[in-house]
Write a protein that holds these residues in place. Structure first.
Motif, short mmCIF file in Angstrom:
data_model
loop_
_atom_site.label_atom_id
_atom_site.label_comp_id
_atom_site.label_asym_id
_atom_site.label_seq_id
_atom_site.Cartn_x
_atom_site.Cartn_y
_atom_site.Cartn_z
N UNK A 168 87.23 17.80 -22.34
CA UNK A 168 88.20 18.43 -21.44
C UNK A 168 89.59 18.21 -22.02
N UNK A 169 90.37 19.28 -22.11
CA UNK A 169 91.76 19.22 -22.54
C UNK A 169 92.63 19.80 -21.42
N UNK A 170 93.87 19.34 -21.32
CA UNK A 170 94.73 19.81 -20.23
C UNK A 170 96.19 19.84 -20.66
N UNK A 171 96.97 20.61 -19.91
CA UNK A 171 98.41 20.71 -20.08
C UNK A 171 99.04 21.01 -18.73
N UNK A 172 100.19 20.40 -18.45
CA UNK A 172 100.93 20.73 -17.24
C UNK A 172 100.32 20.21 -15.96
N UNK A 173 99.44 19.21 -16.06
CA UNK A 173 98.84 18.56 -14.91
C UNK A 173 98.96 17.05 -15.11
N UNK A 174 98.79 16.28 -14.04
CA UNK A 174 98.80 14.82 -14.11
C UNK A 174 97.36 14.33 -13.99
N UNK A 175 96.89 13.64 -15.02
CA UNK A 175 95.54 13.10 -15.01
C UNK A 175 95.51 11.82 -14.20
N UNK A 176 94.58 11.74 -13.25
CA UNK A 176 94.44 10.53 -12.43
C UNK A 176 93.24 9.69 -12.87
#
Length: 285
Positions: free
Chosen positions: A251-259
């Protein structure tokens, strides 16, 4: 006479294999997406669009399940999928076979489904599947043909509105697997990255990347580097690995906060699921 008979055996085997392949598998002329809601299926061409859609997050929370479900070939799939998806706003499945049992489960759970029809096996479609509580505003299907098996692997590019007035771009991918080099792998990723480069908001890229070699890992990371995404790390990390020791699912992400993120063990598929919790940036919870 015997020589002629011997020569005819390989031809007969080849003809039988081709006939068997055509009997079992049906390939669409082009990539296409099917939308599922209230037990009904609506076939689009490459893209599906809808206006006036509710935000996908729950008051700034976005809980994600990513799982190669192995065509629901194991008996425990339904119970474990129900449990894993119970608190999720977005579910990204790979190797989803659209059986009557899965259609019924989607309808009973109240999900909206977007599936890429990569191919049909005995008249049952198979491909990546997104589940959300409302429709995406856009969902586009992409396929890449496996050069050896001659069956397509699929990916879905979808847009979902968020409660902070931005739009989330989501790529659900089942990457090509059986290749000699990385040409097809690179082409599949580059096509999706080209779509993501047009998007200005948050991004999630997830699925079964079949990243079983260092060469594939390098191609994957170099392609996704262009859109500025960060890879999720898991605790615990029981992601399914190839014999090389490399994980296949990411999983890759941008513009979100990982909890939080975890990859627990499961006996309901040949892959273990990924459970990730995000929250929106600039969103008080």
């Amino acid at each position: 006479m015997k020589k002629a008979i011997l020569l005819s055996i390989p031809l007969a085997i080849a003809v039988t294999a081709v006939i068997g392949y055509q009997t079992v598998f049906t390939l669409p002329d082009s990539a296409q997406v099917t939308s599922l809601s209230d037990g009904k299926a609506q076939l689009s061409l490459q893209c599906y669009r809808k206006e006036s859609v509710n935000a996908i997050d729950d008051n700034g929370r976005l809980n994600l399940l990513v799982w190669n479900i192995y065509k629901q070939n194991r008996a425990q799939w339904q119970a474990q999928l129900s449990d894993l998806a119970s608190d999720k706003q977005l579910v990204l499945l790979q190797e989803a076979s659209m059986t009557e049992e899965l259609k019924l489960w989607i309808a009973e759970q109240g999900w909206f489904g977007s599936q890429v029809d990569a191919f049909k096996a005995f008249e049952t479609t198979a491909g990546v599947l997104n589940l959300s509580h409302d429709s995406p505003t856009k969902a586009c299907a992409y396929t890449e043909l496996e050069p050896w098996l001659r069956l397509p692997k699929s990916a879905l590019y979808a847009l979902y509105p968020l409660s902070n007035s931005s739009n989330l771009a989501v790529v659900n991918i089942h990457a090509v697997n059986f290749t000699y080099g990385t040409q097809e792998y690179q082409r599949q990723l580059d096509t999706l990255v080209d779509e993501l480069l047009e998007h200005q908001g948050p991004i999630i890229v997830a699925g079964d990347f079949n990243s079983w070699s260092e060469e594939r890992l390098s191609v994957m990371k170099q392609a996704l580097k262009k859109v500025g995404v960060t890879e999720v790390h898991y605790q615990p990390d029981h992601r399914t690995q190839f014999i090389t020791g490399l994980p296949l699912d990411h999983v890759f992400y941008r513009g979100l906060v990982l909890e939080t993120a975890e990859a627990p063990e499961s006996d309901a598929s040949d892959h273990n699921p990924l459970l990730v919790r995000f929250r929106l940036e600039n969103k008080d919870i």
